[in-house]
Every structure is written in structure tokens, then in C-alpha cells.
Scaffold this active site. Structure first.
Site, PDB file in Angstrom:
ATOM      1  N   TYR A  50      36.990  39.491  35.319  1.00 45.11           N
ATOM      2  CA  TYR A  50      36.415  38.157  35.444  1.00 45.11           C
ATOM      3  C   TYR A  50      35.019  38.227  36.049  1.00 45.11           C
ATOM      4  CZ  TYR A  50      41.372  36.863  34.932  1.00 45.11           C
ATOM      5  OH  TYR A  50      42.674  36.734  34.503  1.00 45.11           O
ATOM      6  N   HIS A 133      46.353  44.887  33.014  1.00 47.69           N
ATOM      7  CA  HIS A 133      45.688  43.770  32.360  1.00 47.69           C
ATOM      8  C   HIS A 133      45.379  44.060  30.888  1.00 47.69           C
ATOM      9  CE1 HIS A 133      42.311  40.512  32.944  1.00 47.69           C
ATOM     10  NE2 HIS A 133      43.358  40.055  32.300  1.00 47.69           N
TER      11      HIS A 133
END
Length: 321
Positions: A50, A133
């Protein structure tokens, strides 16, 4: 470990703090974290991906000074953030320009480095939960090296729980059935418009005592307003007309019971026994307070019956009776 408190099953998703699609300033990001804390949210999720580490830095700044034992913090592994020689604008959706870049790495050394880097960026002494992830194209590496490394760290007490975060169910179901994980982050696959997690991943989590953090519950926007906006998106792409029509039909039922579509969308996943809680991405304090208010709306039991009787909701979706 328990991911959510009984009285607060909603947490903050950190991607918007790093300028997902549109810029967010440092002060606004800090105020957003503080608003979540003030609303009683005690689960906070972030990831190196992010904003190329920016979300972790901003979340850490917002949580600085908060009692560390009073909240649950999760981050992720699978991408390493490194420095290049020149500035560039991020090409994966974040309004960030920097020398930082990302690369895939599910190796043991990559996992250890990723965790060390995350601790430094956040400014904390531990991660409570670590998710592998988006290993969609890296199944073998995830199973061979990433998960064993996380299991070792969990067994040593370095981290509290491990799992995986993805926006598909097939591979997550394999992980739940084949790997000793504690939790998953299920993105967009258990919502009013896409409840297909009922087919595989949610039953597997119940059978294996794996906690689910449901995210993407608004499917990137289509369910986030009382009525779909003209430019509404579904899974980060323009929403197909049939789904817009269905969202409007859902909104009709919601309004007939005196509640809004976003309130029902936020409430829906929490009724499944596998779902420990939800995390919602917020970029402003106003968005936090709006979602917190939605979470407090009492949904009439009859609404769920109406959704099922009109075939707008699967009959096997757990709802209050």
C-alpha cells in the site's frame, strides 16, 4: 489469538491512507487513524504494497502513543520495498511518487526482511497477524517457504497469528485445508453482490477453525452508496449493468425496511460463523464516522427474509431469523 473484540468487530483497512487512487495528506491520514480509535476500532490492517510502504508509516504515526496491548495490528508479506535511483509515479493504483519500488519475494529471506522492514516503518515491536499477500501466481513458493517461515515465527512467539489475504477463494481454500494457518483476509468474495465464498472458503474455515477478516465488503464502491452512482465500480472496474440493476433492487428492499444499502452491506458478512470481523478502508475521518454509524444500524430481521424470497440473496447465507 482473537482478532476482534466482542464489542468491536470492525477495523480500519489501511490502503486508502497511502493515497489509493487519489492523494491523501499526512495530517488527514493521522486524523483518520485517530477517528478510528475514537470510534472504538481496535483492529488495524496495512501492507508494504500500500503506497510502497507509505500506509505502514502513516498507520504507525497514527498509532504512536496508543497502548500497544489494546489493539490488533496486521500486515503482510510477499512484496519487498526497495530504493531505485530515480523518482517515479507508482503504477499500481497509489497516488505516490518516490524512489521506492516493489518486487515479489516469498522466500524465507524475503519474508524475514519484509517483517523487519514493516516493523521499522510502523515503529512497533511486533505484528500480531501476518498475511501472505496475493500469492495468486506464487502458490509453490508460498507453501514451500513463506508459510513455513511464518509458522516458525508464530511457534517462537514472534507473531501471534498467520494466514493469507487474497481476492479469490480457490487458493485460499487450499491454504486453509493444507496449511496450519489461523486466519484469512477475504477480499470481495463475501458480499451482498458476491456471496460465492459460501461455496468453498467459508465452510473450510468453519471446519478448520480459521478466522475470517472480510474486506472489500462494498465491492470497491457499488454497495457504498444508498443508490449506485453513475460511475460506480465493482472490483475496481466499471460496474456491469446487471450488477447495477441488482444493487438498485437491493436498495429497494433496504429502503422498504427503513435502512440503507451500505448499512446492510456492512452488516451482512458478520452473520457468518467464520467471520471474526470486517475491515473497511477509509481515507478521511468523515468516512470512518460514516462507516461506524452504519455499523450501529439495527437491521430488521424481516429484511433478510425479503432478500431471500426475492432471490436477491442466497438462501444458504447465514442471517438472523
Amino acid at each position: 489469538m482473537k482478532l476482534f473484540a466482542d464489542d468491536s468487530r470492525i477495523g480500519l483497512g489501511g490502503a486508502p491512507l497511502a493515497g489509493l487512487f487519489t492523494p491523501v495528506g499526512d495530517a488527514e491520514a493521522a486524523a483518520t487513524v485517530q477517528a478510528a480509535w475514537d470510534e472504538g476500532w481496535r483492529y488495524f490492517d496495512t501492507a508494504p504494497h500500500y503506497g510502497l510502504g507509505l500506509a505502514e508509516e502513516r498507520l504507525g504515526a497514527g498509532l504512536a502513543g496508543k497502548p500497544r496491548d489494546e489493539y490488533v495490528l496486521s500486515s503482510k508479506v510477499g512484496r519487498i520495498i526497495y530504493e531505485a535511483d530515480t523518482d517515479a509515479t507508482d503504477d499500481e493504483g497509489f497516488a505516490v511518487t518516490s524512489r521506492r519500488r516493489r518486487r515479489w519475494d516469498f522466500s524465507r529471506d524475503g519474508v524475514l526482511q519484509s517483517i523487519e522492514d514493516s516493523l521499522r516503518r510502523i515503529g512497533t515491536d511486533r505484528l500480531d497477524v501476518v498475511f501472505v499477500h496475493d500469492p495468486d501466481d506464487h502458490y509453490e513458493e508460498a507453501v514451500a517457504t513463506a508459510f513455513p517461515t511464518l509458522i516458525e515465527l508464530r511457534d517462537q512467539g514472534v507473531i501471534g497469528a498467520i494466514g493469507s489475504g487474497m481476492n479469490q477463494t480457490a487458493m485460499l481454500t487450499r491454504f486453509v485445508r493444507e496449511v496450519d494457518i489461523d486466519a484469512i483476509m477475504l477480499a470481495g468474495r463475501y458480499t451482498l453482490l458476491d456471496p460465492d465464498g459460501l461455496d468453498d472458503i467459508l465452510p473450510a474455515c468453519v471446519e478448520n477453525n480459521v478466522q475470517v477478516v472480510a474486506v472489500g465488503i462494498f465491492n470497491s464502491g457499488l454497495l457504498s452508496q444508498p443508490r449506485p452512482a453513475a460511475d460506480a465500480t465493482f472490483n475496481y472496474a466499471p460496474a456491469p449493468a446487471p450488477l447495477v440493476d441488482k444493487a438498485n433492487q437491493l436498495a429497494d428492499i433496504c429502503e422498504s425496511h427503513g435502512v440503507t444499502l451500505p448499512a446492510v452491506a456492512l452488516n451482512f458478512p458478520l452473520h457468518h460463523p467464520a467471520v471474526a470481523g470486517i475491515a473497511v478502508g477509509c481515507r478521511t475521518p468523515s468516512e470512518v464516522h460514516t462507516n461506524a454509524a452504519l455499523s450501529r444500524v439495527e437491521i430488521p430481521t424481516a429484511l433478510w427474509s425479503d432478500l431471500k424470497s426475492t432471490d436477491l440473496l442466497r438462501p444458504d447465507a447465514p442471517t438472523p431469523t
